[in-house]
Design an enzyme around this catalytic site. Sequence first.
Site, PDB file in Angstrom:
ATOM      1  N   HIS A 122       0.833  -1.204   0.000  1.00  0.00           N
ATOM      2  CA  HIS A 122       0.000   0.000   0.000  1.00  0.00           C
ATOM      3  C   HIS A 122       0.869   1.255   0.000  1.00  0.00           C
ATOM      4  O   HIS A 122       1.635   1.467   0.942  1.00  0.00           O
ATOM      5  CB  HIS A 122      -0.886  -0.038   1.254  1.00  0.00           C
ATOM      6  CG  HIS A 122      -1.802   1.115   1.412  1.00  0.00           C
ATOM      7  ND1 HIS A 122      -1.705   2.003   2.456  1.00  0.00           N
ATOM      8  CD2 HIS A 122      -2.837   1.539   0.645  1.00  0.00           C
ATOM      9  CE1 HIS A 122      -2.651   2.914   2.343  1.00  0.00           C
ATOM     10  NE2 HIS A 122      -3.357   2.651   1.260  1.00  0.00           N
TER      11      HIS A 122
ATOM     12  N   HIS B  58      -0.419  10.765  -2.308  1.00  0.00           N
ATOM     13  CA  HIS B  58      -1.731  10.463  -1.742  1.00  0.00           C
ATOM     14  C   HIS B  58      -2.623  11.692  -1.632  1.00  0.00           C
ATOM     15  O   HIS B  58      -3.772  11.693  -2.056  1.00  0.00           O
ATOM     16  CB  HIS B  58      -1.598   9.807  -0.359  1.00  0.00           C
ATOM     17  CG  HIS B  58      -2.931   9.453   0.213  1.00  0.00           C
ATOM     18  ND1 HIS B  58      -3.645  10.324   1.026  1.00  0.00           N
ATOM     19  CD2 HIS B  58      -3.723   8.372   0.045  1.00  0.00           C
ATOM     20  CE1 HIS B  58      -4.800   9.767   1.338  1.00  0.00           C
ATOM     21  NE2 HIS B  58      -4.870   8.581   0.758  1.00  0.00           N
TER      22      HIS B  58
END
Length: 237
Positions: free
Chosen positions: A6, A48
């Site tokens: 991730h 992100h």
Amino acid sequence: MLVIAHRGASGHAPENTLASFRRALEMGARAVEFDVHLTLDGELVVAHDDDLRRCGRDRRSLRRLLWEDARRVDVGSWFNPRFSAERLPRLDQVYDLLPPEVEVHAELKHGSAVYPGIEERALDLIRRRSALRRTLISSFDHAALRVVRGLDETARVGYLLGLSTLEKAFREMKTLRAESLNLSRRQAGPRAIKAAHDRGYKVLVYTVNTPLERDRFARLGVDGIFCNYPELDLWRS
Ligand code: G3P
Ligand code: MG
């Protein structure tokens, strides 16, 4: 059960940097997830957040930045000063790094409403890298997924449930011909998992970071977990 690194091996290196993807590969990751944005001048970049405040100590939004300026931002020091050489990566740099056998989960943080043309640009790049078969394009922005599907019949699509209901999700996923339902840990109960499996979808769960939770989701039969620690993959080489 597939363990998907991730934001790279983001427990060990600054998330969504080439260092975190290299680390994931060193640790034998079979799949990698990252998040995609677009700069003002149309460069696909991997980060992100919508801005560089948290990871770059820079308040500017990616959508207002030119690549020429974005590329200078140090996105490693916040994690540890020894990563001070890390710079914001472009999507093509990430693809260049990831070998063909590694599955890619490219999460578009916003579609064209925020980043005009991002779906088409991402698909173009993925095609140029001959990476359509190994890439799942996912998003909480379901309009973006509809654009992706409209542009490419063969693209693999992951549906991040977000605030949607399961009922609505399954309706949309059918039209989208989605491959996976991507759920948070809280959303991933036995009923949701079974409902997705009954309809032929994979279930992928984020973010699962302990062996205990990994084992719990394995027992529940989920197909993959997004994990900051690729070493939790018991099947890694
Ligand atoms: O794609 C799974 C996961 O990454 C979604 O949440 O906020 O970590 O991008 P987030
Ligand atoms: Mg993500």
